[in-house]
Design a protein around this motif. Sequence first.
Motif, short mmCIF file in Angstrom:
data_model
loop_
_atom_site.label_atom_id
_atom_site.label_comp_id
_atom_site.label_asym_id
_atom_site.label_seq_id
_atom_site.Cartn_x
_atom_site.Cartn_y
_atom_site.Cartn_z
N SER A 153 0.84 -1.20 0.00
CA SER A 153 0.00 0.00 0.00
C SER A 153 0.87 1.25 0.00
N SER A 154 1.93 1.27 0.83
CA SER A 154 2.74 2.49 0.86
C SER A 154 3.43 2.69 -0.49
N GLN A 155 3.87 1.61 -1.07
CA GLN A 155 4.54 1.72 -2.37
C GLN A 155 3.59 2.25 -3.43
N MET A 156 2.39 1.70 -3.44
CA MET A 156 1.45 2.10 -4.49
C MET A 156 1.03 3.54 -4.33
N ILE A 157 0.81 3.95 -3.06
CA ILE A 157 0.39 5.34 -2.83
C ILE A 157 1.50 6.28 -3.26
N SER A 158 2.75 5.93 -2.93
CA SER A 158 3.87 6.81 -3.27
C SER A 158 4.02 6.95 -4.77
N TYR A 159 3.91 5.82 -5.47
CA TYR A 159 4.21 5.88 -6.90
C TYR A 159 3.04 6.36 -7.72
N GLU A 160 1.83 6.31 -7.12
CA GLU A 160 0.69 6.83 -7.85
C GLU A 160 0.80 8.33 -8.05
N ILE A 161 1.41 9.00 -7.06
CA ILE A 161 1.54 10.47 -7.16
C ILE A 161 2.40 10.83 -8.35
N ALA A 162 3.59 10.20 -8.41
CA ALA A 162 4.49 10.51 -9.52
C ALA A 162 3.85 10.13 -10.85
N MET A 163 3.11 9.03 -10.83
CA MET A 163 2.44 8.59 -12.05
C MET A 163 1.41 9.62 -12.51
N GLY A 164 0.61 10.08 -11.54
CA GLY A 164 -0.40 11.09 -11.85
C GLY A 164 0.23 12.36 -12.37
N LEU A 165 1.34 12.77 -11.74
CA LEU A 165 2.00 14.00 -12.16
C LEU A 165 2.55 13.86 -13.58
N SER A 166 3.08 12.68 -13.89
CA SER A 166 3.61 12.51 -15.25
C SER A 166 2.49 12.53 -16.27
N CYS A 213 6.89 4.12 -12.68
CA CYS A 213 5.75 4.00 -11.77
C CYS A 213 4.89 2.80 -12.13
N ALA A 214 4.78 2.52 -13.42
CA ALA A 214 3.99 1.36 -13.84
C ALA A 214 4.63 0.08 -13.31
N PHE A 215 5.96 0.03 -13.34
CA PHE A 215 6.65 -1.12 -12.76
C PHE A 215 6.29 -1.26 -11.29
N ALA A 216 6.28 -0.11 -10.59
CA ALA A 216 5.98 -0.14 -9.16
C ALA A 216 4.54 -0.54 -8.92
N GLU A 217 3.62 -0.02 -9.77
CA GLU A 217 2.21 -0.32 -9.58
C GLU A 217 1.92 -1.80 -9.82
N CYS A 218 2.67 -2.41 -10.70
CA CYS A 218 2.45 -3.82 -11.00
C CYS A 218 3.20 -4.73 -10.03
N ASN A 219 3.88 -4.15 -9.07
CA ASN A 219 4.69 -4.93 -8.12
C ASN A 219 5.73 -5.78 -8.82
N ARG A 220 6.32 -5.24 -9.86
CA ARG A 220 7.34 -6.01 -10.56
C ARG A 220 8.72 -5.61 -10.06
N THR A 221 9.66 -6.53 -10.15
CA THR A 221 11.03 -6.21 -9.82
C THR A 221 11.45 -5.00 -10.64
N PRO A 222 12.21 -4.05 -10.17
CA PRO A 222 12.83 -3.97 -8.85
C PRO A 222 11.92 -3.47 -7.74
#
Lengths: 347, 176
Positions: A153-166, A213-222
Amino acid sequence: MEIFLIDKIVLIVAVFGITLLFALYSTYAERKVAAFIQDRLGPNRAGIFGILQPLADGVKFFLKEEFIPAHADKALFILGPSVSMTTALMTSAVIPWGNSLELFDRVISLQITDLNIGILYVFAVVSIGVYGIMIGGWASNNKFSLLGALRASSQMISYEIAMGLSIIALVMTTGTLSLGEIVQQQNGSIFGISGASWNIIYQPLGFLIFMICAFAECNRTPFDLPESENELVGGYHTEYSSMKLGFFLFAEYTNMFISSAIMSSLYFGGYNFPFMDQLGLSHNLVTILGTTFLFAKIVMFIFLFMWVRWTLPRFRYDQLMRMGWKMLIPLALINIIITGLLIVVLK
Amino acid sequence: MHSLSNRSKVVVKKEMTLTEKMYLPAILGGMMITIKHFFKRKPTIQYPEQKREFSKVYRGRHILKRDEQGRENCTACGLCAVACPAEAISIVAAERKKGEEHLYREEKYAKTYEINMLRCIFCGLCEEACPKDAVYLTEELAPANFDRSNFIFGKDKLVQPVGTSAHPKTYKPYKK
């Protein structure tokens, strides 16, 4: 009206089937890519080149014992994977899978629905997706699951912001939130090549941020900290077995397919391909070719996902947070400012 | 410390340069390495169908040779047992009776010839010690078993079956 409904139902079933098929064979592709990168051959016993391996895996998942731990919250335990899977499949509704077909004197759009806030819809559904993992991890009543869910959850919330901004920078250049229109706009010609004015040319930095961010949202490595099998056993799905586990794993691959489709649509022209209007082919043929090109792009992105996964090690948790908050978000903001300045200067 | 391989690098803790801080060049470098491996020829051997050839000098389970007329070569001199560093071989000798000339080549033969496969280290010294060309190490693997007593191979398992030729699979000269 009825004909419209039939069109849509056929389209929905087709998209649903294709999504599942892609997810199914992504598992096979993942194992093959992993094997080839590690100088192995991968599964090659079930059918020719192991092509039936996903079916064997699926059958195995269904035949496994359905186990719910005694201390787990039963309702939530079942809800978790269901939410994951449902949200993973819902996003495909707004992706334009092709231009339009002229059949039986009608024009059939190959997009299930062209919401005027398509991108927002995608974001909304994707952020619900994290609930599946959270609920599953919480309901398991297990430390590892909870830690995995927490990280997810923390990862997704963090990376959603950058994703939205992009995406905001992208929306500034396109002037619309509708995915259909964004893809349509990329049909324009550049240097005399029609169908090649892809957004990647105008938003390279935005694309990079979006992809990370898409990598992070999909929970993919790294960014696969929620699972991190060597520190959290299995992360959020530690306690899961049988097809419930299958749903969690399947949702990951579905998400991968959908984010590849979204990346292709937003930045790589969707169903547009170079010289598409200069070939002098009939509209239907161009549409079919376009859809083929879209799937080729998707396959390439899926390969990129896997390639990266088997190249990079996992981030440490603090590195993950530092990257999200202190690197990607400022970069995305800078990208917005540059985009805004360029729009003002050039128009 | 003097480096033997000349490959060691001294680790220096220094500030990262901007390109290093961006990670991306390093990530791309890593991805180039993995894609190279992706297209590499795979060294996998598809085991049950394909079998890897043993080395020419592979030393597997033993065989007690017969000569061209089907007579056992072994004369129970015991040199193999003496040479054996693991003391795996035990022999009981017996004298050849009249009428047994077609069975044993020499006047003395091994009544029992036992090799304890759990002790044997497959060094091949018995083969080198043998003056009568009797014991050889073949390319066969000593098979697994559930019982310790079954690892003591007697003459029933060791002697070359009658009628078999000096086949390379079952018999290979160690040095030629």
